[in-house]
Design an enzyme around this catalytic site. Sequence first.
Site, PDB file in Angstrom:
ATOM      1  N   ARG A 163       0.904  -0.992  -0.036  1.00  0.00           N
ATOM      2  CA  ARG A 163       0.035   0.175  -0.015  1.00  0.00           C
ATOM      3  C   ARG A 163       0.886   1.332   0.050  1.00  0.00           C
ATOM      4  O   ARG A 163       0.323   2.294   0.607  1.00  0.00           O
ATOM      5  CB  ARG A 163      -0.860  -0.010   1.089  1.00  0.00           C
ATOM      6  CG  ARG A 163      -1.785  -0.984   1.405  1.00  0.00           C
ATOM      7  CD  ARG A 163      -2.800  -1.309   0.283  1.00  0.00           C
ATOM      8  NE  ARG A 163      -3.592  -2.426   0.297  1.00  0.00           N
ATOM      9  CZ  ARG A 163      -3.199  -3.701   0.184  1.00  0.00           C
ATOM     10  NH1 ARG A 163      -2.069  -3.674  -0.796  1.00  0.00           N
ATOM     11  NH2 ARG A 163      -4.076  -4.882   0.127  1.00  0.00           N
ATOM     12  N   SER A 236     -10.472  -1.896   4.594  1.00  0.00           N
ATOM     13  CA  SER A 236      -9.437  -2.036   5.784  1.00  0.00           C
ATOM     14  C   SER A 236      -8.991  -0.683   6.480  1.00  0.00           C
ATOM     15  O   SER A 236      -8.534   0.003   5.792  1.00  0.00           O
ATOM     16  CB  SER A 236      -8.389  -2.789   5.166  1.00  0.00           C
ATOM     17  OG  SER A 236      -8.833  -4.078   4.714  1.00  0.00           O
ATOM     18  N   GLU A 339      -4.549   2.860   7.419  1.00  0.00           N
ATOM     19  CA  GLU A 339      -4.368   2.391   5.799  1.00  0.00           C
ATOM     20  C   GLU A 339      -5.410   3.712   5.187  1.00  0.00           C
ATOM     21  O   GLU A 339      -4.856   4.156   4.375  1.00  0.00           O
ATOM     22  CB  GLU A 339      -5.008   1.296   5.281  1.00  0.00           C
ATOM     23  CG  GLU A 339      -4.648   0.778   4.036  1.00  0.00           C
ATOM     24  CD  GLU A 339      -5.153  -0.451   3.581  1.00  0.00           C
ATOM     25  OE1 GLU A 339      -4.772  -1.397   3.974  1.00  0.00           O
ATOM     26  OE2 GLU A 339      -5.650  -0.708   2.352  1.00  0.00           O
TER      27      GLU A 339
END
Length: 343
Positions: A163, A236, A339
Amino acid sequence: MTVFDNYDLSARNTFRMKVRCARFVEYDSAEELEALDFGALPQPVLAMGGGSNLLFTGDFPGTVLHGRIGGIRVAAETPDGGVLVEAGAGVVFDDLCAWAAARGLWGLENLSLIPGEVGAAAVQNIGAYGVEFKDVAVEVRCLEVATCARRTFRVEECAYGYRESLFKRPEVKGRYIVLSVLLRLSRAATPRLDYGNIRAALGTDAPAGPADVREAVIRIRNAKLPDPAEKGSAGSFFKNPVIPQEHFARIEALTRAELGPEATVPHYDAGGMVKVPAAWMIERLGFKGLKAGNAAVWEKQPLVLVNDTGAAAPEEILALERRIIDAVQEKYGIELHPEVEHI
Ligand SMILES: Cc1cc2nc3c(=O)[nH]c(=O)nc-3n(C[C@H](O)[C@H](O)[C@H](O)COP(=O)(O)OP(=O)(O)OC[C@H]3O[C@@H](n4cnc5c(N)ncnc54)[C@H](O)[C@@H]3O)c2cc1C
């Protein structure tokens, strides 16, 4: 191009935060974007896709830019079955996955149903079921905001990680707006079935085509994740932490002391370090399904925080985030990092 002032962003972010931005500009081509006088826009300027990885913590004082650059085309084919595909940054990422699967092209099927658009996929290095955007990327084509010059980044230059990307680095963030991407897909079968329960959902080791894998992935995701159309979330919420071996051994010892000598802690090798699923810790701490006012921890996947009633204020999501971070820190000595990008 369309321009709105004092624009309501609630339908533009999947968390469904009821916030406004000073200006909202939607452009249809790279040329329209180039023609913008960035200096004259309310600052700061935020390039946005589908708003599915953002938590707006209040009204945004600047300009939100949204691109509608569409188009998916085959740019070239190679003798070994490789197919180079160019897609506009404004294409809905899952439309691209569906397009590829329908043509028998492998590479994107495991990434099916991830919300958002192609431009953000290149920024986020999205990933699911053992595949990341970087695995199919060849080039990311951008506009440099300061100079209005076009710039093409080869995948090796994008500094992709879990990510992570060059475009997310603090010194680069906001400098480039993605216009399109070039991907390498394949006519030769390259199924990746080892992650999660894809193989079980598929019911075979030999899928006939990428569309079969895509359907299996969609079934798994639909059973686990909230549908953004029904329940606000940004997927998430936390990254999975990566910790040293000794730290992991302490967590394992603690868990065995609590649950018995046979108890195991889920984990993955991360190059000499250990990746521990944040969802496991959050569940162990009793947060799964917990409701806190209008916010909640998703009952089927505790890594996801949701706007449970649709009326959650940013402060309620932030308070739940804080509770989880503090509890994980206290029990496991791990600092969770979001995130989801806080704006
Ligand atoms: C239910 C749900 C499930 C999810 N599952 C996954 C998953 O499995 N895997 C995963 O990786 N993610 C997942 N996500 C997170 C999200 O879908 C991805 O991060 C996605 O790439 C965000 O796309 P977006 O277009 O909505 O980007 P946005 O949220 O609008 O923006 C994300 C970032 O990209 C930047 N950006 C957007 N467009 C551009 C552009 N054209 N140029 C430059 N910068 C740009 C923004 O400034 C921001 O920093 C999930 C989200 C939800 C709601």
